[in-house]
Design a protein around this motif. Sequence first.
Motif, PDB file in Angstrom:
ATOM      1  N   SER A  39       0.851  -1.183   0.000  1.00 26.49           N
ATOM      2  CA  SER A  39       0.000   0.000   0.000  1.00 26.49           C
ATOM      3  C   SER A  39       0.888   1.235   0.000  1.00 26.49           C
ATOM      4  O   SER A  39       1.779   1.360   0.839  1.00 26.49           O
ATOM      5  CB  SER A  39      -0.902  -0.006   1.242  1.00 26.49           C
ATOM      6  OG  SER A  39      -1.631   1.190   1.326  1.00 26.49           O
ATOM      7  N   SER A  41       0.731   5.514  -0.157  1.00 29.77           N
ATOM      8  CA  SER A  41      -0.152   6.678  -0.064  1.00 29.77           C
ATOM      9  C   SER A  41       0.645   7.965  -0.192  1.00 29.77           C
ATOM     10  O   SER A  41       1.800   8.042   0.216  1.00 29.77           O
ATOM     11  CB  SER A  41      -0.936   6.676   1.251  1.00 29.77           C
ATOM     12  OG  SER A  41      -0.064   6.858   2.344  1.00 29.77           O
ATOM     13  N   CYS A 106      -4.248   6.794  -2.371  1.00 32.81           N
ATOM     14  CA  CYS A 106      -3.666   5.525  -1.946  1.00 32.81           C
ATOM     15  C   CYS A 106      -3.842   4.503  -3.063  1.00 32.81           C
ATOM     16  O   CYS A 106      -4.895   4.441  -3.690  1.00 32.81           O
ATOM     17  CB  CYS A 106      -4.364   5.044  -0.670  1.00 32.81           C
ATOM     18  SG  CYS A 106      -3.675   3.512  -0.011  1.00 32.81           S
TER      19      CYS A 106
END
Length: 119
Positions: A39, A41, A106
């Motif tokens: 992930s 962001s 994100c």
Amino acid sequence: MDPHLIVQVIVNLVNNAITHTPAGSHITVRAKREGRFASVSVSDDGPGIPDGEKDRIFDPFYTAGGGLSDGSRGVGLGLALCRTVIEVHGGIITVSDNTPHGAVFCFTLPLEEVPIDGQ
């Protein structure tokens, strides 16, 4: 995965944050593992994105604050290309509000082991 395209997504998101926040704003890039996904962001503490525009900002030729591109802003392809690159790699990209103000973009990408030749 094409690492050059993923880097280009990050560069585009950071450039958008720089472009759409006033001087003195903070921009943060984070990456972490979430189960079987990576992930990433990019968040800022600028004015944010109105709720009515969040669903459209990934559309080709759409520019925040003004609808379709008119030549005085970007052409509105950057976020559309980001979405395409991430989705082709099996991921998703989203935008949400940063608290107390600003935006958070994100994206997630599936993680997998890369075999090393001879092993």
